[in-house]
Design a protein around this motif. Structure first.
Motif, short mmCIF file in Angstrom:
data_model
loop_
_atom_site.label_atom_id
_atom_site.label_comp_id
_atom_site.label_asym_id
_atom_site.label_seq_id
_atom_site.Cartn_x
_atom_site.Cartn_y
_atom_site.Cartn_z
N LEU A 173 -14.66 -28.95 -4.30
CA LEU A 173 -16.03 -28.77 -5.35
C LEU A 173 -16.20 -29.60 -6.36
CD1 LEU A 173 -13.78 -26.03 -6.80
CD2 LEU A 173 -15.21 -25.58 -5.22
N GLN A 174 -15.67 -31.08 -5.66
CA GLN A 174 -16.91 -32.43 -6.85
C GLN A 174 -16.67 -32.19 -8.28
OE1 GLN A 174 -18.06 -35.13 -4.68
NE2 GLN A 174 -16.66 -34.23 -3.25
N MET A 175 -15.11 -32.38 -8.91
CA MET A 175 -15.00 -32.41 -10.17
C MET A 175 -13.71 -33.09 -10.86
SD MET A 175 -14.61 -27.48 -9.65
CE MET A 175 -14.23 -27.62 -11.91
N ASP A 176 -13.83 -33.72 -11.62
CA ASP A 176 -13.40 -34.10 -11.79
C ASP A 176 -12.05 -33.42 -12.74
OD1 ASP A 176 -13.03 -34.04 -14.60
OD2 ASP A 176 -15.14 -35.27 -15.24
N PRO A 177 -10.40 -34.13 -13.08
CA PRO A 177 -9.58 -33.51 -13.49
C PRO A 177 -9.94 -33.14 -14.86
CG PRO A 177 -8.81 -35.85 -12.73
CD PRO A 177 -10.49 -35.23 -12.94
N MET A 178 -10.82 -33.24 -15.99
CA MET A 178 -10.19 -32.48 -16.68
C MET A 178 -11.09 -31.06 -16.42
SD MET A 178 -10.77 -35.52 -19.67
CE MET A 178 -10.89 -34.45 -20.85
N GLN A 179 -12.37 -31.52 -15.84
CA GLN A 179 -13.21 -30.01 -15.31
C GLN A 179 -12.49 -29.05 -14.66
OE1 GLN A 179 -16.02 -32.41 -12.74
NE2 GLN A 179 -18.05 -32.33 -14.68
N LEU A 180 -11.49 -29.15 -14.07
CA LEU A 180 -10.18 -28.81 -13.33
C LEU A 180 -9.57 -27.73 -14.52
CD1 LEU A 180 -9.52 -30.42 -9.86
CD2 LEU A 180 -10.80 -28.25 -10.27
N LEU A 181 -9.00 -28.61 -15.01
CA LEU A 181 -7.78 -28.36 -16.01
C LEU A 181 -8.82 -27.25 -17.43
CD1 LEU A 181 -5.30 -28.77 -17.35
CD2 LEU A 181 -6.02 -30.83 -19.29
N TYR A 182 -9.78 -27.17 -17.72
CA TYR A 182 -10.91 -26.32 -18.21
C TYR A 182 -11.12 -25.45 -18.10
CZ TYR A 182 -15.12 -24.87 -20.79
OH TYR A 182 -15.92 -23.95 -21.85
N TYR A 183 -10.51 -25.23 -16.01
CA TYR A 183 -10.78 -24.02 -15.70
C TYR A 183 -8.93 -23.79 -15.65
CZ TYR A 183 -15.41 -23.94 -14.59
OH TYR A 183 -17.21 -23.18 -14.70
#
Length: 312
Positions: A173-183
């Motif tokens: 998904l080309q996402m950093d860890p904080m972007q993933l954690l947001y979901y």
């Protein structure tokens, strides 16, 4: 503030917060018998609120992604947090920490069996003292119990699966860890909200006469859990994996001391031998992986140079 001072500041904060969260959670389980899943749910909610505040201050940007893409990841995230907390609740702090070290060999086994990933013989050999040390520590733990052992093993399995999946999902998904954690945080909180009434006495929690100290400790634990995530992600993004590993070893040793002092957890000589074996294996593994990574980078650069020469 220079980048060197800022990095040192975040490293120190991460060590402090990581130690505090384990000891705080152990205190909540030990003194007021706070329900595990409920505590994890509160942590997820506070983490999501903290991430919304961070997004407003441009610490990271939200990336749109379909909820279905994150559901399985959120489930494993939820599972590993709950199971590791259950391991902490039923084991000594020392045994809890040592058991977590099994995540490294478990991740390697998953990658070898299901992803056909190659690991050198030297790296595989470092897994022997890690596994042997954990077995010795569990065998000689004076507070050994079947429930604690089962939770520790399940926690390691789900944590390993989560780490493999999150690595794959991050690249996909080309996402950093904080972007993933947001979901992940709100989805995991929602999942726990559904299942908590079936496993924990919600009525007793509501009816309980909460002292101001109890409430403050629960909220403090939730806030510290958020800052553990925040500082961890900053360190991962701004420093080398070796630095992060060395910080982990520092936390490991300090938590053993903290558990011994605060909860009067005695440490048998055989347990100390097991812990030393495990720590030695983990440090050797980290060292070898850094060498492998440097070799991979060098090979990649050589290939790039060859490609440029051919083009010329």
């Amino acid at each position: 503030m220079t980048i060197k001072i800022k990095t040192t500041f975040y490293l120190v904060l991460n060590v402090i917060f990581s130690i505090i969260i384990v000891l705080l959670n152990k205190w909540l389980y030990f003194h007021i018998n706070f329900p595990n899943m409920t505590l994890s749910m509160v942590h997820f909610i506070v983490t999501f609120i903290g991430l919304m505040i961070c997004e407003k201050f441009d610490v990271f940007s939200i990336k749109d992604v379909a909820i279905k893409e994150m559901l399985w990841t959120a489930m494993t995230f939820c599972g590993f947090v709950v199971l590791t907390n259950l391991s902490l609740a039923h084991n000594t702090v020392g045994t809890y920490q040592v058991a977590k070290m099994l995540t490294t060999p478990c991740v390697i086994m998953i990658q070898m069996i299901f992803y056909k990933k190659y690991f050198s013989i030297a790296v595989k050999l470092t897994l022997i003292p890690i596994i042997l040390g954990v077995i010795i520590n569990f065998y000689y733990d004076i507070q050994f119990n079947v429930a604690g052992t089962v939770y520790a093993i399940l926690g390691v399995l789900v944590t390993s699966l989560y780490q493999v999946w999150i690595n794959s999902k991050q690249k996909e998904l080309q996402m950093d860890p904080m972007q993933l954690l947001y979901y992940q945080a709100p989805l995991s909180a929602g999942l726990l909200f559904i299942i908590v009434p079936f496993f924990e006495p919600v009525g007793n929690i509501i009816a309980r006469e909460w002292s101001s100290t109890d409430i403050i400790m629960v909220l403090f634990s939730s806030i510290v859990a958020f800052f553990v995530n925040l500082t961890s992600y900053w360190i991962i993004g701004k420093t080398s994996p070796l630095t992060y590993n060395m910080v982990g070893h520092c936390k490991f040793c300090l938590l053993l001391v903290g558990g011994s002092i605060i909860f009067h957890e005695s440490l048998a000589l055989n347990q100390a031998i097991g812990i030393t074996l495990t720590l030695g294996g983990i440090i050797s593994y980290a060292h070898l992986k850094m060498k492998d990574n440097r070799s991979d980078i060098l090979i990649s650069k050589i290939e790039e140079c060859k490609s440029l020469v051919h083009k010329i």
